[in-house]
Scaffold this motif. Structure first.
Motif, PDB file in Angstrom:
ATOM      1  N   SER A   2       8.484  -8.757   9.453  1.00 25.92           N
ATOM      2  CA  SER A   2       9.433  -7.758   8.959  1.00 25.92           C
ATOM      3  C   SER A   2      10.138  -8.257   7.715  1.00 25.92           C
ATOM      4  O   SER A   2      10.225  -9.456   7.443  1.00 25.92           O
ATOM      5  CB  SER A   2      10.478  -7.444  10.033  1.00 25.92           C
ATOM      6  N   ASP A  58      14.921  -2.977   0.816  1.00 20.63           N
ATOM      7  CA  ASP A  58      13.951  -2.523   1.800  1.00 20.63           C
ATOM      8  C   ASP A  58      14.475  -2.712   3.217  1.00 20.63           C
ATOM      9  O   ASP A  58      14.236  -1.889   4.103  1.00 20.63           O
ATOM     10  CB  ASP A  58      12.636  -3.284   1.608  1.00 20.63           C
ATOM     11  N   LEU A  62      14.854   0.226   5.972  1.00 13.96           N
ATOM     12  CA  LEU A  62      14.265   0.145   7.305  1.00 13.96           C
ATOM     13  C   LEU A  62      15.308   0.377   8.387  1.00 13.96           C
ATOM     14  O   LEU A  62      15.019   1.011   9.410  1.00 13.96           O
ATOM     15  CB  LEU A  62      13.597  -1.221   7.487  1.00 13.96           C
ATOM     16  N   THR A  67      10.078   2.978   8.788  1.00 16.83           N
ATOM     17  CA  THR A  67       8.984   2.899   7.824  1.00 16.83           C
ATOM     18  C   THR A  67       8.559   4.276   7.324  1.00 16.83           C
ATOM     19  O   THR A  67       7.562   4.399   6.607  1.00 16.83           O
ATOM     20  CB  THR A  67       7.770   2.189   8.446  1.00 16.83           C
ATOM     21  N   LYS A 305       8.425  -0.297  -1.956  1.00 14.53           N
ATOM     22  CA  LYS A 305       8.780  -1.641  -1.507  1.00 14.53           C
ATOM     23  C   LYS A 305      10.171  -2.057  -1.990  1.00 14.53           C
ATOM     24  O   LYS A 305      10.659  -3.123  -1.615  1.00 14.53           O
ATOM     25  CB  LYS A 305       7.743  -2.650  -2.006  1.00 14.53           C
ATOM     26  N   ASN A 309      11.951   6.128  -0.325  1.00 13.83           N
ATOM     27  CA  ASN A 309      11.408   6.631   0.942  1.00 13.83           C
ATOM     28  C   ASN A 309      10.977   8.099   0.882  1.00 13.83           C
ATOM     29  O   ASN A 309      10.869   8.762   1.916  1.00 13.83           O
ATOM     30  CB  ASN A 309      12.430   6.446   2.076  1.00 13.83           C
ATOM     31  N   TYR A 353       3.851   1.326   4.931  1.00 19.72           N
ATOM     32  CA  TYR A 353       4.738   2.349   5.486  1.00 19.72           C
ATOM     33  C   TYR A 353       3.911   3.440   6.151  1.00 19.72           C
ATOM     34  O   TYR A 353       2.690   3.332   6.255  1.00 19.72           O
ATOM     35  CB  TYR A 353       5.639   2.904   4.383  1.00 19.72           C
TER      36      TYR A 353
END
Length: 374
Positions: A2, A58, A62, A67, A305, A309, A353
């Motif tokens: 992770s 990131d 998360l 993801t 990355k 999103n 993702y």
């Protein structure tokens, strides 16, 4: 492994600027920095610190959205525009462009194709085209929501009166994207002719928030004459406005504008801004823009990355896509909608993702001044 684990193991050495690491940690914790602190990051970040910034962004993404990468279906329904923005290829003075408009039936057909492919958000974007009156826009929005009641509609059609924005909202529009382009008055006036007002643009964004939209702003990176001080103004403005969405893309040159031949933006500075905005607004909806994919073949993946999103594949008829040329060499103009979805889905998965075809509201679901929009 992770991203959080990677952060815990991030190693610094003598070449790492510890002050930048400290400022990134501060921003992650308190969601704001002082003007000079933002400027220090922008003036001094090397590849080492950028790696830490991206991983920090990131990790926050998360925590808030997992993801998931939300897919929006983009419909560019008119390239007519009354404006004369100095950077835009569809500016009204461009005589070397094939203008087009999509009628309501064609727009609904694009939505139907997108719906059958799984899309549950449609983004209707155009130039500022006076042909599309408030009555026409309201009818289109209302028709989409009646035919596809489990979807969200986002409008991106420029500056309007507060009364017009209210009518669109009452007809069913959920979100509104209005890029502010820059929060620097001086730079705004350099990018736009005298018939456009910095104050009007800012007032429009306030009006949209007051009405209850999920509101999106956004800005260009490396636009002509832009400085790091100008970019700091954008970050401070976003702290203050607290938008639900922020679209960040590199400046890309177009030969039919007053800025023809000027150098386009760069990937690293753009993803730096993406990451900083994610730390300022942990639950923001943050697109990985097509402009980044045009600038660099891996640009969209790099933005994902770095805290982004959202992606917006094109549902517009293929015969018109090249005509919506706000910048040159735009990617994916010839792909059918199904191929476009498949391509970006592959990229999302390869980046680590997963595709999310749901409506994908902001976590507050558009809560503004006591109003809730589902």
């Amino acid at each position: 492994m992770s991203v959080l684990s990677n952060l815990e193991k991030f190693e610094t050495d003598a070449s790492t600027n510890q002050r930048i690491i400290t400022l990134i940690d501060k921003l992650k914790e308190v969601r704001r920095l002082e003007r000079e602190e933002y400027l220090y990051i922008l003036n001094n970040t090397s590849q080492k610190e950028l790696e830490y910034l991206r991983k920090s962004a990131d990790s926050i993404r998360l925590e808030n959205y997992g993801t998931s990468v939300y897919m929006r279906g983009l419909i560019e329904f008119s390239n007519f525009c009354t404006r004369s923005c100095n950077y835009c290829g569809i500016r009204r003075q461009n005589q070397n462009i094939d203008r087009y408009r999509l009628d309501k039936d064609t727009i609904l057909s694009c939505c139907e194709e997108g719906y059958n492919l799984g899309y549950r958000t449609f983004v209707l974007q155009s130039g500022e085209d006076k042909y599309f009156s408030d009555d026409i826009i309201c009818d289109i929005v209302n028709s989409i929501k009646k035919k596809f009641p489990d979807t969200a509609v986002t409008l991106s059609i420029g500056e309007k009166s507060k009364e017009s924005y209210q009518r669109y909202f009452d007809s069913g529009a959920d979100r509104y994207l209005l890029r502010h382009e820059t929060a620097s008055r001086k730079l705004y006036e350099h990018l736009h002719p005298n018939d456009m007002s910095f104050d009007t643009r800012m007032q429009c964004l306030q009006d949209l928030k007051e009405i209850g939209y999920q509101v999106g702003c956004g800005f260009m990176v490396n636009s002509p004459t832009q400085t790091n001080e100008d970019l700091v103004e954008d970050l401070l403005f976003i702290e203050k406005l607290q938008p639900h969405m922020v679209g960040i893309g590199p400046y890309l040159s177009h030969s039919e504008t007053p800025f023809s031949g000027l150098e386009s933006g760069n990937l690293l500075q753009t993803i730096t801004m993406v990451s900083l905005v994610r730390l300022i607004l942990p639950d923001v909806l943050l697109p990985s823009t097509t402009a980044l994919g045009t600038l660099n073949s891996k640009g969209r993946e790099e933005a994902l990355k770095s805290g982004a999103n959202v992606v917006m594949p094109n549902l517009s008829p293929t015969e018109h896509r090249e005509k919506y040329e706000i910048y040159e060499n735009k990617i994916c103009t010839g792909d059918e909608a199904a191929h476009c979805r498949g391509c970006i889905e592959t990229r999302i998965i390869f980046a680590g993702y997963e595709v999310d075809m749901s409506v994908g509201h902001h976590k507050t679901r558009g809560i503004n001044n006591g109003m809730v929009r589902s």
